[in-house]
Design a protein around this motif. Structure first.
Motif, PDB file in Angstrom:
ATOM      1  N   VAL A 206       1.438  -1.003  -0.016  1.00  7.73           N
ATOM      2  CA  VAL A 206       0.258   0.300   0.225  1.00  7.73           C
ATOM      3  C   VAL A 206       1.166   1.151   0.291  1.00  7.73           C
ATOM      4  O   VAL A 206       0.935   2.387  -0.774  1.00  7.73           O
ATOM      5  N   ALA A 207       1.923   1.188   0.889  1.00  7.86           N
ATOM      6  CA  ALA A 207       2.772   2.361   1.023  1.00  7.86           C
ATOM      7  C   ALA A 207       3.701   2.859  -0.024  1.00  7.86           C
ATOM      8  O   ALA A 207       3.635   3.873  -0.401  1.00  7.86           O
ATOM      9  N   ARG A 208       4.205   1.865  -1.134  1.00 10.77           N
ATOM     10  CA  ARG A 208       4.932   1.604  -2.488  1.00 10.77           C
ATOM     11  C   ARG A 208       4.485   1.674  -3.265  1.00 10.77           C
ATOM     12  O   ARG A 208       4.753   2.454  -3.753  1.00 10.77           O
TER      13      ARG A 208
ATOM     14  N   PHE B 226       7.997  13.175  -7.026  1.00 13.95           N
ATOM     15  CA  PHE B 226       8.848  13.020  -6.812  1.00 13.95           C
ATOM     16  C   PHE B 226       9.956  12.672  -7.539  1.00 13.95           C
ATOM     17  O   PHE B 226       9.526  12.105  -9.001  1.00 13.95           O
ATOM     18  N   ALA B 227      10.917  12.946  -6.827  1.00 14.19           N
ATOM     19  CA  ALA B 227      12.429  12.572  -8.465  1.00 14.19           C
ATOM     20  C   ALA B 227      12.445  11.290  -8.050  1.00 14.19           C
ATOM     21  O   ALA B 227      12.149  10.206  -7.612  1.00 14.19           O
ATOM     22  N   ALA B 228      12.839  10.409  -9.336  1.00 12.32           N
ATOM     23  CA  ALA B 228      12.803   9.423  -9.512  1.00 12.32           C
ATOM     24  C   ALA B 228      13.472   8.828  -8.554  1.00 12.32           C
ATOM     25  O   ALA B 228      15.143   8.966  -8.369  1.00 12.32           O
ATOM     26  N   GLY B 229      13.728   7.041  -8.437  1.00 15.28           N
ATOM     27  CA  GLY B 229      14.701   7.018  -7.573  1.00 15.28           C
ATOM     28  C   GLY B 229      13.845   5.497  -7.387  1.00 15.28           C
ATOM     29  O   GLY B 229      13.687   4.858  -7.846  1.00 15.28           O
ATOM     30  N   ASN B 230      15.741   5.131  -6.337  1.00 11.28           N
ATOM     31  CA  ASN B 230      14.733   3.235  -6.028  1.00 11.28           C
ATOM     32  C   ASN B 230      13.314   3.706  -5.194  1.00 11.28           C
ATOM     33  O   ASN B 230      13.420   4.119  -3.754  1.00 11.28           O
ATOM     34  N   LEU B 231      12.356   2.689  -5.691  1.00 14.37           N
ATOM     35  CA  LEU B 231      11.278   2.325  -5.152  1.00 14.37           C
ATOM     36  C   LEU B 231      11.142   1.955  -4.156  1.00 14.37           C
ATOM     37  O   LEU B 231      10.959   2.590  -3.266  1.00 14.37           O
TER      38      LEU B 231
ATOM     39  N   THR C 171      10.747   3.609  -0.431  1.00 12.14           N
ATOM     40  CA  THR C 171       8.587   3.782   0.893  1.00 12.14           C
ATOM     41  C   THR C 171      10.049   3.096   2.041  1.00 12.14           C
ATOM     42  O   THR C 171       8.938   3.816   3.124  1.00 12.14           O
ATOM     43  N   THR C 172      11.036   2.547   2.315  1.00  7.35           N
ATOM     44  CA  THR C 172      11.071   2.498   3.279  1.00  7.35           C
ATOM     45  C   THR C 172      11.400   3.595   4.142  1.00  7.35           C
ATOM     46  O   THR C 172      10.856   2.880   5.150  1.00  7.35           O
TER      47      THR C 172
ATOM     48  N   TYR D 267      10.152   6.818   9.079  1.00  5.06           N
ATOM     49  CA  TYR D 267       9.644   7.861   9.769  1.00  5.06           C
ATOM     50  C   TYR D 267       8.117   7.538  10.618  1.00  5.06           C
ATOM     51  O   TYR D 267       8.413   7.909  12.006  1.00  5.06           O
ATOM     52  N   CYS D 268       7.990   6.858   9.723  1.00 10.60           N
ATOM     53  CA  CYS D 268       6.474   6.732  10.014  1.00 10.60           C
ATOM     54  C   CYS D 268       6.205   5.681  11.747  1.00 10.60           C
ATOM     55  O   CYS D 268       6.029   6.197  12.987  1.00 10.60           O
ATOM     56  N   ILE D 269       7.119   4.559  11.640  1.00 10.06           N
ATOM     57  CA  ILE D 269       7.207   3.421  12.638  1.00 10.06           C
ATOM     58  C   ILE D 269       7.883   3.692  13.765  1.00 10.06           C
ATOM     59  O   ILE D 269       8.034   3.687  14.406  1.00 10.06           O
ATOM     60  N   GLY D 270       9.262   5.316  13.075  1.00  6.59           N
ATOM     61  CA  GLY D 270       9.986   5.856  14.781  1.00  6.59           C
ATOM     62  C   GLY D 270       9.496   6.734  15.241  1.00  6.59           C
ATOM     63  O   GLY D 270       9.104   6.901  16.525  1.00  6.59           O
TER      64      GLY D 270
END
Length: 208
Positions: A132-134, A146-151, A155-156, A161-164
């Motif tokens: 869902v997040a990805r 968003f700038a293209a990058g390693n998806l 996501t991680t 951040y959310c879980i932390g």
């Protein structure tokens, strides 16, 4: 909770009691008999629901992720992909606040998942919520927000951040009341989003 397709209030009660017991005493220190006693059941009664402690631990993790998945199954309110991502992130923190014991057991307890002898039955249990997040991050990239990058890395980073932040709140390191804490969480998440945004993109389409 169900067992064989039939709702089982006893099984649900055992799981609710077991969450607190595992957090209080640790997975290694508690037995099914201990949990049965707390639930007011005979040892034989609890074994009708769970073959052993391993089965109970797996059930706790499965139930936690089932509830967590429900939190992320929000009705789409935002057409802007970044706003939608923010709404999903807010639900992660809602889960930490409202289902504190589940959150702690799933993400903060060192003896739950790592204590399983056989993790194969629950391998990939996190994937539906991760997906869902990805997918929300991918939508932001595809929309040019968003700038293209390693998806996977993107996501991680956001989930970390959310879980932390949830972990800081649950542990008491953040002492704000829930209303203020939710605002602090949202402000911090927007800063994370800004780091991923294209230089010519402003948050939510607002003027700089």
């Amino acid at each position: 909770m169900t067992e064989g397709g039939v709702p089982s209030d006893t099984r649900s009660r055992i799981l609710a009691i077991a969450v607190d017991a595992f957090l209080e005493m640790g997975a290694a220190s508690i037995s099914l008999r201990d949990i049965a006693k707390r639930a007011g059941l005979s040892p034989m009664a609890i074994y009708r629901h769970f073959a052993d402690k391993e089965a109970l631990m797996r059930a706790l993790i499965e139930e936690g992720f089932r509830i967590y998945e429900g939190y992320l199954a929000i009705e789409r309110q935002e057409t802007d992909p970044v706003r939608h991502l923010e709404a999903l992130a807010a639900r992660v923190f809602d889960f930490a606040i409202e289902k504190r014991a589940c959150f702690e057991l799933m993400f903060l307890s060192s003896g739950t998942l790592s204590g399983l002898k056989d993790r194969r039955p629950i391998e990939g249990i996190h994937l539906p919520t991760y997906d869902v997040a990805r997918d929300a991050v991918r939508e932001c990239v595809d929309a040019g927000r968003f700038a293209a990058g390693n998806l996977r890395h993107m996501t991680t980073d956001l989930l970390a951040y959310c879980i932390g932040f949830g972990a800081f709140y649950v542990s008491g390191a953040i002492t704000s009341d829930p209303v203020v804490a939710r605002r602090q969480f949202a402000d911090g998440f927007r800063r994370m989003v800004t780091l991923m945004s294209k230089p010519d993109q402003t948050h939510g389409g607002d003027a700089p």
